[in-house]
Design a protein around this motif. Structure first.
Motif, PDB file in Angstrom:
ATOM      1  N   ALA A   1       6.440  -6.024  -2.045  1.00 36.79           N
ATOM      2  CA  ALA A   1       5.632  -6.312  -3.239  1.00 36.79           C
ATOM      3  C   ALA A   1       6.475  -6.683  -4.445  1.00 36.79           C
ATOM      4  O   ALA A   1       6.172  -7.629  -5.176  1.00 36.79           O
TER       5      ALA A   1
ATOM      6  N   SER B   1       3.318  -1.665  -2.213  1.00 35.36           N
ATOM      7  CA  SER B   1       2.877  -1.679  -3.604  1.00 35.36           C
ATOM      8  C   SER B   1       3.765  -0.713  -4.377  1.00 35.36           C
ATOM      9  O   SER B   1       4.612  -0.023  -3.795  1.00 35.36           O
TER      10      SER B   1
ATOM     11  N   LYS C   1       0.723  -5.712  -2.564  1.00 33.77           N
ATOM     12  CA  LYS C   1       0.304  -6.723  -1.594  1.00 33.77           C
ATOM     13  C   LYS C   1      -0.604  -6.131  -0.520  1.00 33.77           C
ATOM     14  O   LYS C   1      -0.940  -6.807   0.447  1.00 33.77           O
TER      15      LYS C   1
END
Length: 339
Positions: free
Chosen positions: A186, A222, A240
């Motif tokens: 991410a 994340s 993500k």
């Protein structure tokens, strides 16, 4: 909105995906770049990409040495997986090509520094394609922040979007964007936009701390990133593996600037302490890469070193912050082990 350049630059590309297609279209829409050569691991993928653009007389290479030795392009746009940026950019620079690299430019600051030094030696440009900071709508945000800087008290930047590749990851596959092998995750994807927001609008932070939510293979799906400045904090949320509809907020005491997104801004508003919200008029191109294409071509054509140095300094700060964030969380890429 149409933006026009003065002299089209012949372009080679690496990466036959949607973002490459978008840049090629932006280059031609603005008379900035003209596609001349496509590199792909397979000729069929390259030809399919060319056919999809309804083009002809475009060279194809499946060998990088052959590709970079070609004289039919002067700049290369690289949109391959993060891990491959360093090797491909290094070869491009060694062959005297100007390089436009999708962000982030490298897996770590060591690679970034090597590319920087080599680009100076060869007298070419290495530009990181942080497209959103070139858009008129972002410039409007930047102007607002500059005009109200004395009242600035912090920000919360949010950019979370469920990745189309996450279902593959959950099914046991290993998409490049979800592996440490290819410097994914991410932070090194959507997070790059948010760090650019912070660097361009607020400058270099004094402290960096990243708290990721790790997936099974050790990559960040994340996370939350805190950038500490002298008088305020910037809190960043990236991911993500989930969708978020939180606005990005920049605080000025009683006033708050609202952006509908931390990466792809389409709307900017100002809110006061009475909860009255006023939209700020802005413009945005149908192709969000138009503005960066015209600026990159202008820098190359005019040899504008001052503008280049400013963009490069942004890129240096962003790439350093990304590495500091990873190190604070113990997030190690395979590329880090190569030295």
């Amino acid at each position: 909105m149409k933006i026009r350049g003065d002299l089209m630059i012949n372009l080679g590309i690496i990466g036959t995906n949607w973002i490459t297609k978008q840049f090629v279209n932006a280059g031609e829409e603005t008379d900035s770049f003209k596609l001349a050569h496509v590199y792909s691991r397979t000729e069929s993928k390259a030809q399919s990409f060319i056919d999809d653009l309804s083009k002809s007389n475009i060279s194809i290479s499946t060998d990088l040495e052959q590709f970079f030795s070609s004289n039919d392009f002067d700049a290369v746009y690289i949109a391959s997986p993060n891990r491959l940026h360093f090797k491909q950019a290094k070869m491009a620079i060694e062959h005297g090509k100007n390089v436009i690299l999708e962000k982030p430019s490298a897996s770590n600051i060591r690679e970034f520094t090597i590319l920087d030094q080599l680009a100076h030696q060869k007298g070419v440009y290495m530009i990181e394609a942080a497209r959103h900071i070139h858009e008129p709508i972002f410039k409007k945000v930047q102007e607002y922040v500059d005009n109200n800087r004395e009242q600035l008290t912090g920000a919360t930047i949010s950019y979370m979007k469920y990745s189309s590749k996450f279902d593959d990851f959950l099914a046991g596959k290993k998409p490049n964007v979800f592996t440490t092998d290819f410097s994914g995750g991410a932070l090194y994807d959507l997070g790059v936009y948010t760090v650019y927001d912070a660097v361009v609008l607020f400058g270099q932070p004094e402290e960096v701390k990243y708290q990721p939510e790790f997936l099974e293979d050790g990559i960040d799906g994340s996370g939350s990133l805190t950038l500490k400045y002298k008088d305020f904090d910037v809190n960043i949320i990236v991911g993500k593996t989930k969708n978020s509809y939180l606005p990005t907020e920049i605080y000025f005491g009683k006033k708050t600037l609202l952006l509908d997104n931390g990466g792809d801004i389409t709307k900017v508003s100002e809110a006061d302490d009475k909860k009255e919200i006023k939209e700020i008029p802005t413009t945005k191109s149908d192709n969000p890469m138009d503005s960066e294409a015209i600026e990159f071509a202008r820098i190359i054509n005019e040899n504008d070193k001052a503008a280049y140095d400013k963009l490069f300094e942004y890129a240096r700060k962003v790439n350093r912050i990304l590495e500091q964030a990873r190190m604070s969380a113990g997030l190690v890429f395979e590329a880090d082990k190569e030295y």
